[in-house]
Motif scaffolding. Sequence first.
Motif, PDB file in Angstrom:
ATOM      1  N   LYS A 158      29.427  30.408  42.051  1.00 19.08           N
ATOM      2  CA  LYS A 158      29.639  31.848  41.320  1.00 19.08           C
ATOM      3  C   LYS A 158      30.075  31.689  39.992  1.00 19.08           C
ATOM      4  O   LYS A 158      30.908  30.849  39.638  1.00 19.08           O
ATOM      5  CB  LYS A 158      30.451  32.778  42.257  1.00 19.08           C
ATOM      6  CG  LYS A 158      29.899  33.109  43.633  1.00 19.08           C
ATOM      7  CD  LYS A 158      29.717  34.635  43.815  1.00 19.08           C
ATOM      8  CE  LYS A 158      28.922  34.896  44.993  1.00 19.08           C
ATOM      9  NZ  LYS A 158      29.482  35.394  45.915  1.00 19.08           N
ATOM     10  N   LYS A 159      29.905  32.783  39.275  1.00 13.59           N
ATOM     11  CA  LYS A 159      30.218  32.537  37.683  1.00 13.59           C
ATOM     12  C   LYS A 159      30.765  33.823  37.210  1.00 13.59           C
ATOM     13  O   LYS A 159      30.702  34.830  37.423  1.00 13.59           O
ATOM     14  CB  LYS A 159      28.858  32.687  36.638  1.00 13.59           C
ATOM     15  CG  LYS A 159      29.031  31.918  35.321  1.00 13.59           C
ATOM     16  CD  LYS A 159      27.717  31.763  34.601  1.00 13.59           C
ATOM     17  CE  LYS A 159      28.076  31.737  33.099  1.00 13.59           C
ATOM     18  NZ  LYS A 159      27.067  31.668  32.202  1.00 13.59           N
ATOM     19  N   VAL A 160      31.931  33.087  36.539  1.00 15.23           N
ATOM     20  CA  VAL A 160      33.010  34.074  35.965  1.00 15.23           C
ATOM     21  C   VAL A 160      33.113  33.931  34.441  1.00 15.23           C
ATOM     22  O   VAL A 160      33.233  32.878  33.947  1.00 15.23           O
ATOM     23  CB  VAL A 160      34.511  33.973  36.672  1.00 15.23           C
ATOM     24  CG1 VAL A 160      35.267  34.967  35.882  1.00 15.23           C
ATOM     25  CG2 VAL A 160      34.315  33.930  38.001  1.00 15.23           C
ATOM     26  N   GLY A 161      33.176  35.134  33.601  1.00 17.26           N
ATOM     27  CA  GLY A 161      33.364  35.092  32.372  1.00 17.26           C
ATOM     28  C   GLY A 161      34.754  35.491  32.086  1.00 17.26           C
ATOM     29  O   GLY A 161      35.430  36.659  32.515  1.00 17.26           O
ATOM     30  N   MET A 215      39.497  26.568  41.757  1.00 19.35           N
ATOM     31  CA  MET A 215      39.117  27.126  43.208  1.00 19.35           C
ATOM     32  C   MET A 215      37.394  26.767  43.281  1.00 19.35           C
ATOM     33  O   MET A 215      36.667  27.359  44.292  1.00 19.35           O
ATOM     34  CB  MET A 215      39.194  28.694  43.177  1.00 19.35           C
ATOM     35  CG  MET A 215      40.627  28.963  43.226  1.00 19.35           C
ATOM     36  SD  MET A 215      40.765  30.799  42.974  1.00 19.35           S
ATOM     37  CE  MET A 215      42.350  31.154  42.497  1.00 19.35           C
ATOM     38  N   GLY A 216      36.928  26.159  42.400  1.00 22.55           N
ATOM     39  CA  GLY A 216      35.522  25.940  42.463  1.00 22.55           C
ATOM     40  C   GLY A 216      34.475  26.842  41.848  1.00 22.55           C
ATOM     41  O   GLY A 216      33.143  26.889  41.918  1.00 22.55           O
ATOM     42  N   TYR A 217      34.884  27.801  41.048  1.00 23.14           N
ATOM     43  CA  TYR A 217      33.880  28.830  40.287  1.00 23.14           C
ATOM     44  C   TYR A 217      33.627  28.143  38.784  1.00 23.14           C
ATOM     45  O   TYR A 217      34.288  27.274  38.352  1.00 23.14           O
ATOM     46  CB  TYR A 217      34.760  30.042  39.960  1.00 23.14           C
ATOM     47  CG  TYR A 217      35.046  30.771  41.331  1.00 23.14           C
ATOM     48  CD1 TYR A 217      34.108  31.699  41.814  1.00 23.14           C
ATOM     49  CD2 TYR A 217      36.363  31.051  41.779  1.00 23.14           C
ATOM     50  CE1 TYR A 217      34.175  32.182  42.971  1.00 23.14           C
ATOM     51  CE2 TYR A 217      36.427  31.468  43.016  1.00 23.14           C
ATOM     52  CZ  TYR A 217      35.441  32.210  43.572  1.00 23.14           C
ATOM     53  OH  TYR A 217      35.771  32.838  44.688  1.00 23.14           O
ATOM     54  N   ASP A 218      32.652  28.558  38.611  1.00 20.85           N
ATOM     55  CA  ASP A 218      31.819  28.223  37.185  1.00 20.85           C
ATOM     56  C   ASP A 218      32.256  29.117  36.079  1.00 20.85           C
ATOM     57  O   ASP A 218      31.816  30.363  36.267  1.00 20.85           O
ATOM     58  CB  ASP A 218      30.409  28.397  37.451  1.00 20.85           C
ATOM     59  CG  ASP A 218      29.628  27.832  36.128  1.00 20.85           C
ATOM     60  OD1 ASP A 218      30.132  27.601  35.125  1.00 20.85           O
ATOM     61  OD2 ASP A 218      28.552  28.193  35.977  1.00 20.85           O
TER      62      ASP A 218
END
Lengths: 498, 281
Positions: free
Chosen positions: A154-157, A175-178
Amino acid sequence: MSGIDKNSGKKRVKKTEIPRTAIPEQEPRVRATNFEEVSLGYTREQALVEASRCLQCKKPKCVAGCPVNIDIPEFIKALEEDDPAAAIAILKRKTSFPAVCGRVCPQEDQCEKVCLLGKKHEPVAIGRLERYAADWEASEGEAAIPEIAPAKGKKVGVVGSGPAGLTCAGDLAKMGYDVTIYEALHKPGGVLVYGIPEFRLPKSIVQRECEYVESLGVELKLDYVIGRTMTVDEMLDDGHDAVFIANGAGLPVFLNIPGENFNGVYSANEFLTRANLMKAYRFPDYDTPIKVGARVAVIGGGNVAMDAARTALRLGASVHLIYRRSMDELPARREEVHHAQEEGIDFHLLTNPLRIIGDQEGWVEEIEVIQMELGESDSSGRRRPVPVEGSELRIPVDTVIMAIGTRANPLLTKSTKNLELNKWGLIVADEHTLATSKEGVFAGGDIVTGAATVILAMGAGKIAARSIDRYLQGQPLLTAEEEDEIRASQEKAAAGAK
Amino acid sequence: MYKILEKVDYSDDVYMQVIEAPAVARVAQAGQFIVLRINEEGERIPLTIADFDRDQGTVTIVVQAIGKSTRQLQELGAGDNLANFIGPLGIPSDIENYGTVVMAGGGVGVAPVYPIARELKRAGNKVISIVAARTKNLLLWEDRMADVSDEVIVTTDDGSYGRKCLVTEPLKELCDAGGVDLVYAIGPGIMMKFCCKTTEPFGVKTLVSLNSIMVDGTGMCGACRVSVGGETRFVCVDGPEFDGHQVDFDELMARQRQYLEQEKISYDFYLECRGDAQCLA
Ligand SMILES: Cc1cc2nc3c(=O)[nH]c(=O)nc-3n(C[C@H](O)[C@H](O)[C@H](O)COP(=O)(O)OP(=O)(O)OC[C@H]3O[C@@H](n4cnc5c(N)ncnc54)[C@H](O)[C@@H]3O)c2cc1C
Ligand SMILES: Cc1cc2nc3c(=O)[nH]c(=O)nc-3n(C[C@H](O)[C@H](O)[C@H](O)COP(=O)(O)OP(=O)(O)OC[C@H]3O[C@@H](n4cnc5c(N)ncnc54)[C@H](O)[C@@H]3O)c2cc1C
Ligand code: SF4
Ligand code: SF4
Ligand code: FES
C-alpha cells in the motif's frame, strides 16, 4: 543548596547535594561572531554525574510532562550505568529525533518543569542528557538498523518534510508501507532546516535524520509543491491509498502598521530562510544576499524573534528586541532568552511599534514605538498591555524584522476538495486519530495546532502513522481500550468541572 | 536534477532554454512561473513559463542575463543539469473570450506574453500584439507572436526595426480607436507602469505580470509583497497577474532595488573568478 534529606542517606553522596551540571558553551563574545553551535554538549563525565542526580521516582512526574511520554527515568538509568546504546534505544521507542528534541524542546515547560527534584532543587537536565545520548550515537554508536515489516503493498503520500512528516513517514515505512514524502522546498527538514539557525541546531543533524528516514525506504520528492505541482485529490487518484498532510503553518504575519513595505523590512521567515536555508551568511560564496544594516529592530518575543535577533547579531548588527509585554510573558525558551541577553541583544520590553519611517528612496530609517504598561487581566489571565500616553519614541534602524507569528498557508488547503478548516484556516483533525473530514486524509503538526513545537509535531506524526496503518488494514482508528480510556478521562474532567 | 535539452542564444544577453521537468510540464498553464536553482550555492530565481510541452515533459524559459545567476545560467547548454526546478507557481491567466485583447510585451516580457496570447486566441479573442524592444537585435519571438495574433505591431526605441517609438504609442492609438476590451502588459516595471498610465483614461482593464524579488515562491516568506489597491499582496501566490491600475509600481520598483549593492558584489566576484577553481575556493 541547603535541603539535605536526612532520611535518604543510603547513597554515599546524596543526590540532592549534587548541583545541576552546567553545560559547556561557547563564550558569549566569541559566539556572537560565528554560526557554530552555542552549546557544546556534556562530556561523558558530566553526563554520568547529571544522570546520577535522577531520583528514579516510582511515579515519575517527568514522563507525563513530556508530550510523547519518553521513559525518562529508564533512559537516564541507562546513562548512569554508562550504557548510552541502551539509553538511545529507550529514547527511540517514543521519539524519532532525540538529537533535535534534546536541543530545542522547551524543557522548562515540559519534562523538567514537573521533575520532582525540581520542587526543592534544580530539576534533572533531561533535555541535555537526551542530547548526550543522541550525540553519542552519532559519533560512536553503531547505526542501529530497525526491523522493517514485510511490504504491505500500500502506498502513502506525506506532504511536508518537517518533524511531523518525517516521523510519520519513518514509522509507516517500518510498518512495511511504500511511503513518498512530497516537499515544496529544495531541502527536507521543514522549520528545522529553514527556520531554526545553525548555532542552535546544526544542519548536519537535520540532514542525518532525513537520511535515516530515507534509509528506511522512504522516497523523498523535493521541489514538489502540493496544491500546484500536484493536488491532494490527484495524489489519492494517482495510487496513494492514504495521505498525511503536515505542511506546517508557514505564512508570515505582518503587523499592518504603516511603512511595512519599505526596503529593509523582513518577515522573520524571509530573514531566517535567507540566512539558514540559502546560507546567505556565507554570501558571496552562496548567491543569496541578505541585507543587515548596523542597527536592527526585531519585533516579537518568541523563539522565532530570538533566532532572528541572534542571527542579525551574528551578521554584525546591534539588535533591539521589541516586545509589547513584560519579561514574564516572553514566550521564548528561557535558555534562548538568557543566551540572547548574554550576547548583548538590547531588550525593549513593554514596547509596541506604531509605524516604520522611511527615506525618499523607500529605505527604513526609524521605527516609532510607544511604551506600554500592564493593565487589566484578559481572558487568558495575562495582564493586557496598554499604551502609556505621550510615551512615543523613535529608534533609528536600518532593518526591521517582523517575528510576530505565522498562520496557515492556504496554498494547499484551498486546492483540496472537502477538507474542513477552522476559522483560522487550520485543518480540522480528530484530536485522537488525526483523521480529517476527507476520506483517507490525515493531518497533523502546525497545520492542525497552529505554530507549536517540534515535539508536538513529532508526536502528531506518530499518531498519524498509527491511524493510517489501522485505516489501511480496515480496522477502527481507535481500539476499544483507547476509546474507553478517552471516555474515562473525559468523564473525570467533566466531574472535576462540577 | 533537471536536464537542459536545448539552448538558443537570441543575443548576447537573451537566451532560451528547454528544460526537462515532466512534473511541471504536466500541469503548467499560461501565466505561471517556475523557480530554479542552478547548483548547491545558487539562489532561487523566478522565471516565467514561456512555453511547455506536456507530451515531451519540457518547459521553455526565456531569460535576459542581468546579473550573476542569469549570466551563469546562460553559460549552461544542452546536456547540463540544474539542481532544482520548481513549479508551476502562481495563478494561471484567466482565459476567456473577452473580445479584442491587446498584448504588449517589452523586451524579454514578450516571452511570457506568448503562451497567454496563444490561449486567448484559442478562446476566440481577436489578438493584437505589440512586440517592443530597445533595439532590433533585442527583439524577441516576433514570428511566434505572429502565429497567435491577428495583427502584430513591432516597435523599437531606436527605430532600428519596426516603428521608432515606445510601446505606449501604438497602445494609445488602439485605445483611441476604441473597441479594446482587455490589455496585457508584461515587461520591465517602468514599461508596465506607463502602459497602465496610457490605458487608465480609457478605462480599459489592464493586466500586468509582476516580477518582484522572491525566495520560496509559495507564500512562505513575504519577500514578494506588493501594494495593490492599498492592500499588501504576495505576488507569488496572489499573482503574478494583477489589475495594473491598482498596482503601486513605484513601491515595486523600489523593492526591486533592495539588493543592488550585493548583486554587484556577487556579479563582480563571479566575473573575476569565472572558471577559476582556485579563485572560487
Ligand atoms: C524560527 C523558529 C524557531 C523555532 N524554535 C523552536 C524551538 O526552539 N523549539 C520547538 O519545539 N519548536 C520551535 N519552533 C516551532 C517548530 O519548529 C514547529 O512547531 C515544527 O517545526 C512544526 O513541524 P511541522 O512538521 O508541523 O511543520 P514544518 O516544520 O513547518 O514543516 C512543514 C514542511 O512542509 C513543507 N510544505 C509546506 N507547504 C507545502 C506544500 N504545499 N507542498 C509540499 N510541501 C509543503 C514546508 O516546506 C516544510 O518543509 C520554531 C519555529 C520557528 C519558525
Ligand atoms: C514571477 C517572475 C517571473 C519572471 N520571469 C522572467 C523571465 O521570464 N525572464 C527573465 O529574464 N526574467 C524574469 N524574471 C526576473 C528574474 O527573476 C531576475 O532577472 C533574476 O532573478 C535576476 O537574477 P540575477 O542573479 O541574474 O540578477 P541579480 O543580480 O539578482 O539582479 C540584477 C538586477 O535585476 C534586478 N532584479 C533582481 N531580482 C529581480 C526580479 N525578481 N525581478 C526583476 N528584477 C530583479 C535587481 O534589482 C538588479 O537590478 C521574473 C521574475 C519574477 C518574479
Ligand atoms: S522530548 Fe522534550 S519534553 Fe520529552 S523528554 Fe525530551 S526534552 Fe523532555
Ligand atoms: S521526576 Fe525528575 S527525578 Fe524523578 S524520575 Fe523524572 S527526572 Fe528523575
Ligand atoms: S516569494 Fe516568498 S512569499 Fe512570495
